[in-house]
Design a protein around this motif. Structure first.
Motif, PDB file in Angstrom:
ATOM      1  N   SER A 115      -1.428  28.236   9.531  1.00 42.52           N
ATOM      2  CA  SER A 115      -2.382  27.130   9.487  1.00 42.52           C
ATOM      3  C   SER A 115      -1.703  25.767   9.582  1.00 42.52           C
ATOM      4  CB  SER A 115      -3.193  27.200   8.194  1.00 42.52           C
ATOM      5  OG  SER A 115      -2.400  26.835   7.078  1.00 42.52           O
ATOM      6  N   SER A 116      -2.510  24.766   9.893  1.00 42.68           N
ATOM      7  CA  SER A 116      -2.045  23.382   9.912  1.00 42.68           C
ATOM      8  C   SER A 116      -1.868  22.866   8.486  1.00 42.68           C
ATOM      9  CB  SER A 116      -3.043  22.509  10.670  1.00 42.68           C
ATOM     10  OG  SER A 116      -4.310  22.549  10.027  1.00 42.68           O
ATOM     11  N   LEU A 117      -1.196  21.721   8.376  1.00 46.22           N
ATOM     12  CA  LEU A 117      -0.941  21.089   7.077  1.00 46.22           C
ATOM     13  C   LEU A 117      -1.180  19.591   7.189  1.00 46.22           C
ATOM     14  CD1 LEU A 117       2.410  22.930   6.436  1.00 46.22           C
ATOM     15  CD2 LEU A 117       0.384  23.266   5.022  1.00 46.22           C
ATOM     16  N   ASP A 118      -1.715  18.999   6.132  1.00 44.60           N
ATOM     17  CA  ASP A 118      -1.889  17.552   6.042  1.00 44.60           C
ATOM     18  C   ASP A 118      -1.178  17.084   4.776  1.00 44.60           C
ATOM     19  OD1 ASP A 118      -3.600  17.187   8.363  1.00 44.60           O
ATOM     20  OD2 ASP A 118      -5.120  18.262   7.193  1.00 44.60           O
ATOM     21  N   ILE A 119       0.028  16.570   4.963  1.00 48.53           N
ATOM     22  CA  ILE A 119       0.867  16.204   3.823  1.00 48.53           C
ATOM     23  C   ILE A 119       0.798  14.698   3.595  1.00 48.53           C
ATOM     24  CG2 ILE A 119       3.202  16.258   2.874  1.00 48.53           C
ATOM     25  CD1 ILE A 119       3.781  18.665   4.613  1.00 48.53           C
ATOM     26  N   ASP A 120       0.362  14.299   2.418  1.00 50.97           N
ATOM     27  CA  ASP A 120       0.355  12.884   2.050  1.00 50.97           C
ATOM     28  C   ASP A 120       1.746  12.496   1.563  1.00 50.97           C
ATOM     29  OD1 ASP A 120      -2.318  12.212   2.614  1.00 50.97           O
ATOM     30  OD2 ASP A 120      -2.987  13.184   0.762  1.00 50.97           O
ATOM     31  N   ILE A 121       2.467  11.760   2.403  1.00 52.04           N
ATOM     32  CA  ILE A 121       3.792  11.268   2.049  1.00 52.04           C
ATOM     33  C   ILE A 121       3.622   9.989   1.235  1.00 52.04           C
ATOM     34  CG2 ILE A 121       6.007  10.452   2.928  1.00 52.04           C
ATOM     35  CD1 ILE A 121       5.524  13.380   3.511  1.00 52.04           C
ATOM     36  N   GLU A 122       3.990  10.026  -0.034  1.00 47.96           N
ATOM     37  CA  GLU A 122       3.817   8.877  -0.917  1.00 47.96           C
ATOM     38  C   GLU A 122       5.181   8.369  -1.378  1.00 47.96           C
ATOM     39  OE1 GLU A 122       1.299  10.196  -4.052  1.00 47.96           O
ATOM     40  OE2 GLU A 122      -0.523  10.112  -2.827  1.00 47.96           O
ATOM     41  N   GLY A 123       5.347   7.054  -1.363  1.00 43.62           N
ATOM     42  CA  GLY A 123       6.630   6.486  -1.769  1.00 43.62           C
ATOM     43  C   GLY A 123       6.627   4.985  -1.649  1.00 43.62           C
ATOM     44  N   ASP A 124       7.717   4.438  -1.097  1.00 45.25           N
ATOM     45  CA  ASP A 124       7.913   2.996  -1.015  1.00 45.25           C
ATOM     46  C   ASP A 124       7.736   2.510   0.418  1.00 45.25           C
ATOM     47  OD1 ASP A 124       8.618   2.908  -3.736  1.00 45.25           O
ATOM     48  OD2 ASP A 124      10.653   3.550  -3.236  1.00 45.25           O
ATOM     49  N   ALA A 125       7.162   1.343   0.567  1.00 44.59           N
ATOM     50  CA  ALA A 125       6.965   0.708   1.875  1.00 44.59           C
ATOM     51  C   ALA A 125       7.489  -0.714   1.824  1.00 44.59           C
ATOM     52  CB  ALA A 125       5.489   0.718   2.257  1.00 44.59           C
ATOM     53  N   GLU A 126       8.264  -1.071   2.841  1.00 46.03           N
ATOM     54  CA  GLU A 126       8.821  -2.418   2.908  1.00 46.03           C
ATOM     55  C   GLU A 126       8.688  -2.949   4.329  1.00 46.03           C
ATOM     56  OE1 GLU A 126      13.052  -4.776   2.132  1.00 46.03           O
ATOM     57  OE2 GLU A 126      12.779  -2.714   1.447  1.00 46.03           O
ATOM     58  N   PHE A 127       8.034  -4.097   4.471  1.00 43.69           N
ATOM     59  CA  PHE A 127       7.901  -4.785   5.748  1.00 43.69           C
ATOM     60  C   PHE A 127       8.560  -6.155   5.637  1.00 43.69           C
ATOM     61  CE2 PHE A 127       4.439  -1.771   5.876  1.00 43.69           C
ATOM     62  CZ  PHE A 127       4.302  -1.425   7.213  1.00 43.69           C
ATOM     63  N   ARG A 128       9.125  -6.629   6.747  1.00 46.54           N
ATOM     64  CA  ARG A 128       9.639  -8.003   6.794  1.00 46.54           C
ATOM     65  C   ARG A 128       8.907  -8.822   7.849  1.00 46.54           C
ATOM     66  NH1 ARG A 128      14.890  -8.036   4.524  1.00 46.54           N
ATOM     67  NH2 ARG A 128      14.809  -6.561   2.789  1.00 46.54           N
ATOM     68  N   PHE A 129       7.944  -8.195   8.540  1.00 45.43           N
ATOM     69  CA  PHE A 129       7.256  -8.905   9.615  1.00 45.43           C
ATOM     70  C   PHE A 129       5.828  -8.411   9.695  1.00 45.43           C
ATOM     71  CE2 PHE A 129       5.882  -9.679  13.942  1.00 45.43           C
ATOM     72  CZ  PHE A 129       6.373 -10.946  14.216  1.00 45.43           C
ATOM     73  N   PRO A 130       4.806  -9.245   9.849  1.00 39.35           N
ATOM     74  CA  PRO A 130       4.915 -10.714   9.971  1.00 39.35           C
ATOM     75  C   PRO A 130       5.095 -11.432   8.632  1.00 39.35           C
ATOM     76  CG  PRO A 130       2.631 -10.057  10.158  1.00 39.35           C
ATOM     77  CD  PRO A 130       3.430  -8.785  10.064  1.00 39.35           C
ATOM     78  N   VAL A 131       4.756 -10.725   7.509  1.00 38.45           N
ATOM     79  CA  VAL A 131       4.995 -11.300   6.183  1.00 38.45           C
ATOM     80  C   VAL A 131       5.709 -10.256   5.341  1.00 38.45           C
ATOM     81  CG1 VAL A 131       3.023 -12.872   6.256  1.00 38.45           C
ATOM     82  CG2 VAL A 131       2.712 -10.544   5.411  1.00 38.45           C
ATOM     83  N   PRO A 132       6.570 -10.675   4.406  1.00 38.11           N
ATOM     84  CA  PRO A 132       7.285  -9.695   3.582  1.00 38.11           C
ATOM     85  C   PRO A 132       6.336  -8.900   2.693  1.00 38.11           C
ATOM     86  CG  PRO A 132       8.334 -11.850   3.488  1.00 38.11           C
ATOM     87  CD  PRO A 132       7.011 -12.052   4.146  1.00 38.11           C
ATOM     88  N   VAL A 133       6.524  -7.587   2.660  1.00 41.99           N
ATOM     89  CA  VAL A 133       5.738  -6.697   1.810  1.00 41.99           C
ATOM     90  C   VAL A 133       6.688  -5.678   1.198  1.00 41.99           C
ATOM     91  CG1 VAL A 133       3.939  -4.926   1.734  1.00 41.99           C
ATOM     92  CG2 VAL A 133       3.628  -6.944   3.174  1.00 41.99           C
ATOM     93  N   ASP A 134       6.588  -5.472  -0.097  1.00 40.33           N
ATOM     94  CA  ASP A 134       7.368  -4.439  -0.787  1.00 40.33           C
ATOM     95  C   ASP A 134       6.448  -3.812  -1.825  1.00 40.33           C
ATOM     96  OD1 ASP A 134       9.188  -2.761  -1.884  1.00 40.33           O
ATOM     97  OD2 ASP A 134      10.662  -4.293  -2.414  1.00 40.33           O
ATOM     98  N   ALA A 135       5.899  -2.628  -1.524  1.00 38.01           N
ATOM     99  CA  ALA A 135       4.867  -2.051  -2.385  1.00 38.01           C
ATOM    100  C   ALA A 135       4.861  -0.536  -2.243  1.00 38.01           C
ATOM    101  CB  ALA A 135       3.497  -2.627  -2.011  1.00 38.01           C
ATOM    102  N   ASP A 136       4.044   0.107  -3.081  1.00 34.45           N
ATOM    103  CA  ASP A 136       3.814   1.537  -2.920  1.00 34.45           C
ATOM    104  C   ASP A 136       2.995   1.774  -1.668  1.00 34.45           C
ATOM    105  OD1 ASP A 136       5.142   2.043  -5.280  1.00 34.45           O
ATOM    106  OD2 ASP A 136       3.312   2.036  -6.496  1.00 34.45           O
ATOM    107  N   GLY A 137       3.272   2.897  -1.010  1.00 34.53           N
ATOM    108  CA  GLY A 137       2.542   3.190   0.209  1.00 34.53           C
ATOM    109  C   GLY A 137       2.434   4.680   0.441  1.00 34.53           C
TER     110      GLY A 137
END
Length: 447
Positions: A261-283
């Motif tokens: 069967s298929s699987l749908d895995i929710d990958i949970e952890g940290d997210a960091e963006f530097r563009f267009p604005v800085p973001v550092d949060a759970d994702g």
């Protein structure tokens, strides 16, 4: 690009250069220990770091050395060791008593990118990487137990999916692709029942653990130190199932069929963006893994020769996009990449020759079609059609102990990849060519 966009881009590049000096690039992520798994599973997790797909998409097929030696032709029908648990659990009914199999495969990868990157202002620079994919070890473990004349149970730990591309820090296309990895472990309890002398049925549960990472960085010609533009990493799990059948037309001929069967895995952890604005949060990010079907046939010509083949279908249409949900980010959900893959087919044929009572030789050929159309290829997963050339041997050490060795050469097509970064606007055009040599060792015991 208009003057306003140019000023914004220039300001952002200056910001990246300053950030590179203030925040040196973090070291490469390594797979975190899976604290909720057994010590044996944790050991396998550590060994599976840096796995890389050898089948189409990011599918792994290094389940056994015997299978590798015949290009996995006939795997759902042959059922000659406990490794059949990865391909057809109904095949356990051919394994009398208790069987244990351990496998270790080594993948020597060669992925070369040769191209250019053109900036938003029209400057063209070389973008080359002699090997964008690290080598890998892939272990597996299987055991089957006969409870009575008709009922069998089994337990297996292996991987069906794995990927890692990691471009050199000097690569001029890091804003398009820096590091991408998917690492999975499949923990599988199964059961098989011999319905009649000809028909056996099997079923089981697939508990899959996954780690994933996706990152892009500013190239050195923009910001020395290659500060991260995007950095997502996390883990997750899901539960699936598999069902299978083995039909023995005669003592010499049999057919195997398995659906996973298929699987749908929710990958949970940290997210960091530097563009267009800085973001550092759970994702979080949903990883949609495909369902798979395998149909195999096996026929003994005589006591010394046998032929076998397989057709595999993998429903990669489920892998259509990578979408991130970032806590507190009003842009969520954010589409990171449009994948738009198609389902793919793999065809394999093989031959087995029993030289004597102790030594068996085998070989195989396979064509693995890519699920990725030209316009959907990316540098993170530069997939192409693959040809397999395989050979292997088995040696019977004693009545209850055998050793197998398999080797395969995979030749991929040279494909063109055209990809533009969303943030900086650079466009990479590269010819990417991939190949691999896989070697596998297997030990089988029965009692």
């Amino acid at each position: 690009m208009n003057h306003t966009d140019s000023r914004r881009s220039s300001a952002h590049l200056n910001s990246l250069r300053a950030d590179a000096q203030a925040h040196p690039r973090k070291p490469m992520l390594e797979l975190r220990p899976l604290a909720y798994a057994s010590p044996f599973i944790a050991l396998l997790a550590g060994t599976m770091v840096s796995t890389q797909a050898s089948a189409a998409g990011f599918q792994l097929s290094e389940h056994s050395a015997r299978g590798l030696g015949r290009a996995n032709a006939g795997e759902a029908a042959i059922a000659d060791t406990a490794a059949v648990l990865a391909r057809n659990t109904a095949g356990m009914t051919r394994l009398k008593g208790t069987h244990v199999t351990g496998v270790l495969s080594f993948i020597d990868l060669e992925v070369e990118a040769d191209g250019t990157t053109t900036t938003a202002t029209g400057i063209t620079l070389p973008a080359n990487d002699e090997n964008a994919a690290p080598n890998a070890f892939v272990p597996a473990f299987y055991s089957s137990y006969q409870l009575d004349e008709k009922l069998f149970v089994g337990f297996a730990v292996f991987s069906n999916f794995g990927l890692k591309t990691d471009y050199d820090d000097r690569f001029a296309g890091l804003d398009v692709a820096d590091e991408a990895s998917v690492e999975t472990i499949n923990i599988t309890p199964s059961i098989a029942y011999k319905v009649t002398d000809q028909l056996s049925l099997g079923a089981g549960v697939d508990y899959v653990l996954a780690d994933a990472k996706l990152s892009t960085s500013a190239p050195q010609f923009i910001a020395p130190g290659t500060p991260a533009l995007l950095d997502l990493e996390g883990d997750g799990d899901d539960v699936g199932y598999h069902v299978s059948a083995l039909f023995e037309l005669s003592p010499q001929t049999r057919f195997g069929l398995q659906y996973r069967s298929s699987l749908d895995i929710d990958i949970e952890g940290d997210a960091e963006f530097r563009f267009p604005v800085p973001v550092d949060a759970d994702g979080s990010l949903e990883l949609n893994l495909p369902d798979m079907v395998e149909l195999s046939a096996y026929h003994e010509i005589d006591s010394a020769w046998a032929v076998h083949g397989s057709v595999n279908f993998t429903n990669w249409e489920r892998f259509d996009s990578l979408i991130a949900d970032i806590e507190g980010d009003p842009r969520s959900p954010i589409t990171l990449k449009e994948e738009n893959w198609d389902g793919n087919l793999r065809y394999a044929i093989g031959v087995t020759h029993s030289l004597n009572e102790q030594l068996v030789l085998r070989g195989g050929l396979a064509l693995d079609k890519s699920p990725v159309a030209r316009e959907n290829r990316t540098l993170s997963i530069p997939d192409s059609d693959r040809l397999w050339f395989s050979a292997g041997a088995s040696y019977l050490v004693s009545e209850n102990l055998s050793v197998d060795f398999g080797i395969a050469r995979l030749e991929g097509e040279s494909v063109e990849v055209v990809e533009t970064s969303e943030g900086i606007g650079n466009t990479v055009v590269a010819d990417v060519e991939g190949s691999a040599t896989i070697a596998s060792l297997q030990v089988n015991s029965s009692f």
